[in-house]
Scaffold this active site. Structure first.
Site, PDB file in Angstrom:
ATOM      1  N   ALA A  57      -0.863 -12.583  -5.252  1.00 19.62           N
ATOM      2  CA  ALA A  57      -1.426 -11.286  -5.636  1.00 19.62           C
ATOM      3  C   ALA A  57      -2.042 -11.296  -7.031  1.00 19.62           C
ATOM      4  CB  ALA A  57      -0.345 -10.211  -5.566  1.00 19.62           C
ATOM      5  N   SER A  60      -2.867 -14.636  -8.669  1.00 21.11           N
ATOM      6  CA  SER A  60      -3.602 -15.882  -8.886  1.00 21.11           C
ATOM      7  C   SER A  60      -3.692 -16.660  -7.580  1.00 21.11           C
ATOM      8  CB  SER A  60      -2.916 -16.742  -9.956  1.00 21.11           C
ATOM      9  OG  SER A  60      -1.652 -17.207  -9.500  1.00 21.11           O
ATOM     10  N   GLY A  61      -4.576 -17.624  -7.575  1.00 19.23           N
ATOM     11  CA  GLY A  61      -4.706 -18.514  -6.434  1.00 19.23           C
ATOM     12  C   GLY A  61      -4.832 -19.935  -6.929  1.00 19.23           C
ATOM     13  N   ARG A  62      -4.563 -20.889  -6.042  1.00 24.55           N
ATOM     14  CA  ARG A  62      -4.706 -22.285  -6.424  1.00 24.55           C
ATOM     15  C   ARG A  62      -4.926 -23.132  -5.179  1.00 24.55           C
ATOM     16  NH1 ARG A  62       0.908 -21.814  -8.123  1.00 24.55           N
ATOM     17  NH2 ARG A  62       2.019 -20.868  -6.389  1.00 24.55           N
ATOM     18  N   GLY A  93       1.123 -10.680   2.475  1.00 25.32           N
ATOM     19  CA  GLY A  93       1.061 -10.005   3.765  1.00 25.32           C
ATOM     20  C   GLY A  93       0.334  -8.677   3.704  1.00 25.32           C
ATOM     21  N   ASP A 117       2.960 -15.984   2.695  1.00 25.62           N
ATOM     22  CA  ASP A 117       3.432 -16.869   1.632  1.00 25.62           C
ATOM     23  C   ASP A 117       4.950 -16.987   1.596  1.00 25.62           C
ATOM     24  OD1 ASP A 117       3.790 -14.272   0.656  1.00 25.62           O
ATOM     25  OD2 ASP A 117       2.393 -14.510  -1.014  1.00 25.62           O
ATOM     26  N   THR A 118       5.659 -15.926   1.950  1.00 22.26           N
ATOM     27  CA  THR A 118       7.120 -16.023   1.960  1.00 22.26           C
ATOM     28  C   THR A 118       7.597 -16.935   3.084  1.00 22.26           C
ATOM     29  OG1 THR A 118       7.216 -13.752   1.132  1.00 22.26           O
ATOM     30  CG2 THR A 118       9.262 -14.709   1.925  1.00 22.26           C
ATOM     31  N   THR A 142       5.591 -12.102  -8.064  1.00 21.58           N
ATOM     32  CA  THR A 142       5.218 -10.694  -8.211  1.00 21.58           C
ATOM     33  C   THR A 142       6.177  -9.813  -7.417  1.00 21.58           C
ATOM     34  OG1 THR A 142       2.890 -11.302  -8.497  1.00 21.58           O
ATOM     35  CG2 THR A 142       3.362  -9.029  -7.864  1.00 21.58           C
ATOM     36  N   GLY A 154       7.704 -19.147  -8.583  1.00 25.75           N
ATOM     37  CA  GLY A 154       7.466 -19.104 -10.019  1.00 25.75           C
ATOM     38  C   GLY A 154       8.601 -18.514 -10.825  1.00 25.75           C
TER      39      GLY A 154
END
Length: 498
Positions: A13, A15-17, A82, A241-242, A268, A415
């Site tokens: 939510a 950042s992205g990588r 999500g 992601d979870t 987040t 994180g």
């Protein structure tokens, strides 16, 4: 085996990588190739995701990965948060820029939904926690506003489904993200026709449910022309992601068992739950407002969504605007100097969803609940971290009630594992062992499922063994649990959390 590289596009939510995972048959090595900012864009009174910029960053990351890893690259998969989605019209035309889940259009949608289908029926169909950000209420807001976009829609794609479509041209709704919509029945593992019809949503837009770990297809020719990577397959990970983060929990258990551990995917949001062999949908789960989301290999993620480090991130943003640019290590140091267990907030209170001034909202909450008001920035952060640890305590106990299993270990991944103070607070508040790591859990879980899909790893249990051998963890044991026991009744009184 010869060394292979899998690519994870991991969008959060904030950042992205794009990361490469180099696997030699026994250990996985991560290399970050490209990192970029993400966040809401205000436009005409609404909040949207900057889809075009996200897509450009994904292509930049994949192109750089091709330069770095070359012919080692086997596959790529995308995971995201999500509930958010895009709509396609005739001829697969993208209809508008996706809304951000914090957009205010869903305010009041609970009442509108429950007037059509009761709260009890919605929970019985979905087993999902009630949050106005859920896709159900976003789509209902479009329906109630007579949205021409919804009327023109032919296909519904969650955010990772959208990016997989952009990469390959293939459409499908991956299971783990579909389960976050509150329009999915986890027992039948299909869209809930009862809710879709009851809310007047267009049934035709909801596509085939596809399991995580399946191959989507090769890259589109137009994508290959721009970024290369000829021969690279696109594989669906646990696209929520979870779900991917839970894959990376370095525990010694297999799907199908009821584990003696729970997880917190800390970022987040703090997603805290248990990997169960089946959904748990009953009156107690409904009373607790817990959620049953899809996991990999037939598992269910019985969990609670907690606001997480969002409050810290927003405080940091406000202080930066005022000329105080704190690093996260600065915030931890400052909070350590503040008085412990002085005041608490409910991190999930509506006041903290999208405030203009997060530090002010935290102080206001403390003042109106008759507590000590944090007098400096360190005290504000300590209040937030201790409140999160107390939330973990509440959820830890209720997960044990729901599963009938004693939970001896909390695995914190993501994180938030880098915040050693919060990890120790969690051990003290819950009075149990905390194992923190790996940090890049979501990307690691994404990569692991790609390795299983390729046949390079035989099972989730074997994948978790690889993770244990590849990434360090830190174990925390309770130091001052009695202090937290004494403070807990005060936390319950002022926060009244479920």
């Amino acid at each position: 085996m010869s060394k292979k590289t899998y690519l994870a596009v991991d969008l959060g939510a904030s950042s992205g990588r794009v990361l490469g995972g180099r696997f030699d048959g026994s250990k996985l090595q991560l290399e970050e190739v490209h990192r970029f900012d993400n966040g809401p864009i205000a436009l005409a009174g609404h909040l949207h995701w900057d889809l075009l910029q996200l897509w450009q960053n994904i292509k930049d990351g994949l192109s750089a990965s091709g330069t770095k890893f070359g012919s080692e690259i086997s596959s790529v998969g995308v995971d995201t948060w999500g509930v958010d989605y895009a709509l396609l019209g005739r001829n697969d035309e993208l209809l508008g820029n996706p809304y951000h889940y914090r957009d205010p259009r869903t305010s009041g949608m609970f009442e509108r939904a429950f007037a059509k289908v009761s709260r009890e029926e919605i929970f019985a169909e979905t087993g999902l926690q009630f949050m106005e950000i859920n896709t159900l209420y976003q789509l209902l807001a479009m329906k109630e506003a007579n949205s021409s976009v919804l009327e023109a829609a032919e296909h519904f794609l969650m955010m990772p489904d959208l990016f997989h479509w952009l990469l390959t041209g293939e459409k499908g709704n991956e299971l783990t993200n579909a389960t976050t919509t509150q329009l999915f029945n986890p027992v039948t593992k299909s869209w809930s026709k009862k809710l879709i019809d009851g809310l007047g949503l267009p049934e035709k837009i909801f596509g085939e449910i596809v399991d995580p770990g399946t191959v989507v297809g090769p890259l589109r020719d137009t994508v290959l022309e721009q970024i290369g990577l000829n021969g690279t397959k696109v594989v669906r990970p646990g696209t929520h992601d979870t779900a991917s983060a839970v894959v990376a929990v370095p525990a010694e258990s297999s799907p199908g068992q009821m584990p003696d551990w729970c997880y917190i995917s800390s970022g987040t949001w703090s997603l805290m739950g248990v990997e169960t062999p089946h959904p748990i949908i009953n009156e107690q789960c409904a009373e607790f407002n817990y959620t049953n989301e899809g996991g990999v290999y037939g598992t269910t993620r019985l969990l609670k969504n907690i606001a997480g480090l969002w409050l810290v991130q927003e405080c940091r943003r406000i202080w930066k605007q005022r000329g105080h640019e704190y690093g996260y290590s600065d915030l931890v140091r400052m909070s350590q100097e503040a008085t412990p267990l002085a005041s608490f907030v409910n991190p999930d209170h509506a006041d903290f969803v999208a405030p203009q001034d997060m530090p002010a909202e935290i102080r206001d909450f403390c003042e109106r609940t008759g507590q000590i008001v944090p007098q400096n920035d360190g005290a504000v952060i300590r209040c937030v971290l201790e409140s999160l640890a107390m939330r973990y305590r509440v959820v830890h106990r209720k997960l044990q009630d729901l599963t009938g299993t004693k939970i001896n270990t909390i695995h914190i991944v993501g994180g938030g594992t880098q915040n050693q103070l919060l990890c120790q607070m969690a051990a003290d508040a819950c009075n149990c062992q905390v194992v923190a790591g790996p940090v890049e859990a979501t990307a690691i879980g994404n990569l692991m499922l790609q390795a299983v899909a390729a046949g390079d790893i035989d099972s989730l249990a074997e994948g978790r063994e690889v993770i244990r051998n590849s990434f360090p963890v830190v174990t925390y044991t309770p130091k001052t649990p009695t202090m937290w026991d004494d403070a807990f009744p005060r936390f319950e009184k002022v926060t009244q959390v479920d």
